[in-house]
Design a protein around this motif. Structure first.
Motif, short mmCIF file in Angstrom:
data_model
loop_
_atom_site.label_atom_id
_atom_site.label_comp_id
_atom_site.label_asym_id
_atom_site.label_seq_id
_atom_site.Cartn_x
_atom_site.Cartn_y
_atom_site.Cartn_z
N PHE A 1 0.90 -1.30 0.17
CA PHE A 1 -0.04 0.10 -0.15
C PHE A 1 0.79 1.19 -0.03
N PRO A 2 0.86 2.22 -1.09
CA PRO A 2 1.73 3.34 -1.01
C PRO A 2 1.11 4.21 0.07
N ALA A 3 1.99 5.22 0.35
CA ALA A 3 1.29 6.21 1.27
C ALA A 3 0.07 7.08 0.81
N GLY A 4 -0.71 7.33 1.60
CA GLY A 4 -2.04 7.92 0.88
C GLY A 4 -3.21 7.11 0.48
N THR A 5 -3.05 5.66 0.83
CA THR A 5 -3.93 4.73 0.34
C THR A 5 -5.19 4.72 1.23
N LYS A 6 -6.06 5.14 0.93
CA LYS A 6 -7.56 4.97 1.70
C LYS A 6 -7.96 3.70 2.19
N LEU A 7 -8.27 3.65 3.54
CA LEU A 7 -8.56 2.45 3.98
C LEU A 7 -9.99 2.37 4.79
N ILE A 8 -10.92 1.22 4.73
CA ILE A 8 -11.74 1.16 5.86
C ILE A 8 -11.42 0.07 6.90
N LYS A 9 -11.46 0.72 8.04
CA LYS A 9 -11.21 -0.51 9.10
C LYS A 9 -12.21 -1.44 9.47
N GLY A 10 -11.66 -2.99 9.38
CA GLY A 10 -12.52 -3.91 9.56
C GLY A 10 -12.88 -4.36 11.20
N GLU A 11 -13.19 -5.33 11.24
CA GLU A 11 -13.79 -5.83 12.85
C GLU A 11 -12.46 -6.72 13.19
N LEU A 12 -11.84 -7.48 12.48
CA LEU A 12 -10.86 -8.55 12.76
C LEU A 12 -9.56 -8.06 13.03
N THR A 13 -8.82 -8.65 13.81
CA THR A 13 -7.35 -8.34 14.01
C THR A 13 -6.41 -9.75 14.26
N ALA A 14 -5.25 -9.61 14.17
CA ALA A 14 -4.43 -10.88 13.95
C ALA A 14 -3.22 -10.60 14.75
N ASP A 15 -2.67 -11.30 15.75
CA ASP A 15 -1.26 -10.86 16.32
C ASP A 15 -0.40 -11.80 15.55
N TYR A 16 0.67 -11.26 15.08
CA TYR A 16 1.68 -11.96 14.45
C TYR A 16 3.18 -11.42 14.79
N ARG A 17 3.84 -12.11 15.32
CA ARG A 17 5.31 -11.86 15.62
C ARG A 17 5.60 -10.60 16.45
N GLY A 18 4.62 -10.89 17.40
CA GLY A 18 4.77 -9.66 18.48
C GLY A 18 4.00 -8.41 18.48
N SER A 19 3.25 -8.24 17.19
CA SER A 19 2.70 -6.97 16.90
C SER A 19 1.13 -7.41 16.35
N THR A 20 0.25 -6.57 16.60
CA THR A 20 -1.09 -6.54 15.83
C THR A 20 -1.31 -6.23 14.68
N ARG A 21 -1.99 -6.97 13.88
CA ARG A 21 -2.42 -6.26 12.33
C ARG A 21 -4.04 -6.32 12.57
N VAL A 22 -4.28 -5.33 11.69
CA VAL A 22 -5.54 -4.98 11.77
C VAL A 22 -6.31 -5.07 10.32
N LEU A 23 -7.52 -5.83 10.06
CA LEU A 23 -8.10 -5.84 8.91
C LEU A 23 -8.58 -4.79 8.43
N VAL A 24 -8.28 -4.59 7.06
CA VAL A 24 -8.70 -3.24 6.13
C VAL A 24 -9.18 -3.53 4.84
N TYR A 25 -10.05 -2.77 4.38
CA TYR A 25 -10.58 -2.84 3.05
C TYR A 25 -10.18 -1.52 2.27
N ALA A 26 -9.16 -1.64 1.20
CA ALA A 26 -8.37 -0.80 0.52
C ALA A 26 -9.38 -0.25 -0.69
N GLU A 27 -9.03 1.14 -1.01
CA GLU A 27 -9.61 1.66 -2.03
C GLU A 27 -9.13 1.30 -3.44
N ASN A 28 -8.12 0.17 -3.38
CA ASN A 28 -7.59 -0.61 -4.49
C ASN A 28 -8.12 -1.89 -4.64
N GLY A 29 -9.20 -2.03 -3.82
CA GLY A 29 -9.96 -3.53 -4.00
C GLY A 29 -9.32 -4.46 -3.06
N ILE A 30 -8.23 -4.27 -2.54
CA ILE A 30 -7.65 -5.38 -1.73
C ILE A 30 -8.12 -5.46 -0.05
#
Length: 360
Positions: free
Chosen positions: A49-78
């Motif tokens: 995701f290049p800087a400036g990519t708009k995202l919508i925050k989802g409901e799910l999270t995942a812990d991986y390698r000591g940090s949290t990842r947040v589910l997002v839906y991006a303006e590029n369809g990913i």
């Protein structure tokens, strides 16, 4: 049919209501993809995701390698998981607006700009990925921003220069306009009766059905006609633009194909991977969009790009290689709105860094 409808309802129940969903904006960051059906974290599948990519925050999270990842839906369809801290949140976005208005320029690619101070003095100003500036004005080729003590503190409090940044090195974001899922058009795997595509093993020409999750069905001669009819009934595919004929394949190639649709849109997208049988195992991809536009990606096609020495896939280890691939696909008239998805499905993501590239 009732079970399929129920599954579809459950899937979309996990999607955020766009009107109330928290808006985020990515920094320059590699992200890990979400499963296109279960929305679960996929640790070995990536996108950028290049800087400036708009995202919508989802409901799910995942812990991986000591940090949290947040589910997002991006303006590029990913649909992906982004590491906490690698995005601007709603409070930071509000701070941007308060400081400099709604329209901001995000630097996506590094660029040195030469600013003429006088007949004898020129100043070289280096811009890096992720820097942000309020927009002053824009034209067809560039955005004009203002730099001062925040960028050049050694020159004193009163320094303010107007600088033009080429559009290719930046992105203009209107912070007052929220991203909605309908506009994002999230790519999602198409499944009918548990079947998500086809596979064709080595030493045969006959394709067989592939079930979601990677399992191969016992069905021989996958029924594309039934597949199209089911998707048409859901309003996801315009039947007259599709074909129910399944082509034959070379017995010396291992073939797999997945079918995708985009949320709130009609049309089918096909991604076919060919892998040569034997020890070499070189990859080739054919991507076909809803308008039946096709691009074939292989080692020779990617002559000017960095490639994985074993598979011949385009290599992405850093943002510069991502943009090189993006530019090459653009040269072949690929739809810019589809290119990030194509890259996420065809590139070899390896030894990822947002700094210098690692060659194969």
């Amino acid at each position: 049919m009732k079970n399929n409808v129920l599954k579809l309802v459950l899937i979309f129940a996990l999607l955020p209501a766009s009107a109330f969903a928290e808006q985020l904006i990515s920094k320059s960051v590699f992200v890990q993809l979400a499963d296109p059906i279960s929305h679960q974290f996929k640790k070995n599948r990536f996108a950028y995701f290049p800087a400036g990519t708009k995202l919508i925050k989802g409901e799910l999270t995942a812990d991986y390698r000591g940090s949290t990842r947040v589910l997002v839906y991006a303006e590029n369809g990913i649909e992906a998981y982004i590491k906490e801290g690698m995005y601007w949140n709603k409070d930071q976005i509000h701070s941007f607006i308060k400081e400099g208005g709604n329209k901001w320029v995000f630097i996506t690619r590094p660029k040195d700009i030469v600013k003429k101070i006088s007949d004898k003095v020129k100043l070289v100003i280096g811009f890096s990925r992720g820097e942000t500036y309020p927009l002053i004005e824009e034209d067809e080729d560039s955005f004009t921003i203002k730099v001062g003590k925040n960028k050049l503190p050694e020159l004193g409090e009163d320094v303010n220069y107007k600088v033009s940044i080429p559009r290719i090195n930046s992105k203009l974001v209107d912070l007052s306009k929220s991203l909605v899922l309908r506009d994002a058009g999230i790519f999602k795997l198409s499944i009918v009766d548990g079947i998500s595509g086809i596979k064709k093993p080595c030493n045969t020409k006959t394709a067989i059905a592939s079930k979601y999750g990677g399992k191969i069905s016992g069905e021989v001669g996958f029924s594309l006609k039934k597949f199209w009819l089911e998707l048409t009934a859901k309003g996801e595919v315009s039947a007259e633009t599709e074909t129910s004929k399944l082509e034959e394949f070379d017995k010396n190639e291992n073939v797999s194909r997945e079918y995708y649709t985009r949320s709130f849109n009609t049309g089918i997208y096909k991604l076919t991977r060919y892998k040569s049988c034997g020890a070499k195992q070189e990859y080739k991809y054919i991507y076909t969009n809803k308008d039946i536009d096709e691009i074939i990606i292989h080692r020779e096609w990617a002559e000017k790009l960095d490639k994985d020495s074993r598979t011949g896939q385009v290599l992405v280890t850093c943002p510069q290689q991502y943009f090189d691939y993006f530019d090459e696909l653009s040269e072949w008239n690929s739809d810019p709105e589809e290119i990030p998805f194509i890259i996420s499905k065809t590139a070899k993501f390896k030894s990822l860094t947002t700094k210098e590239c690692v060659k194969s």
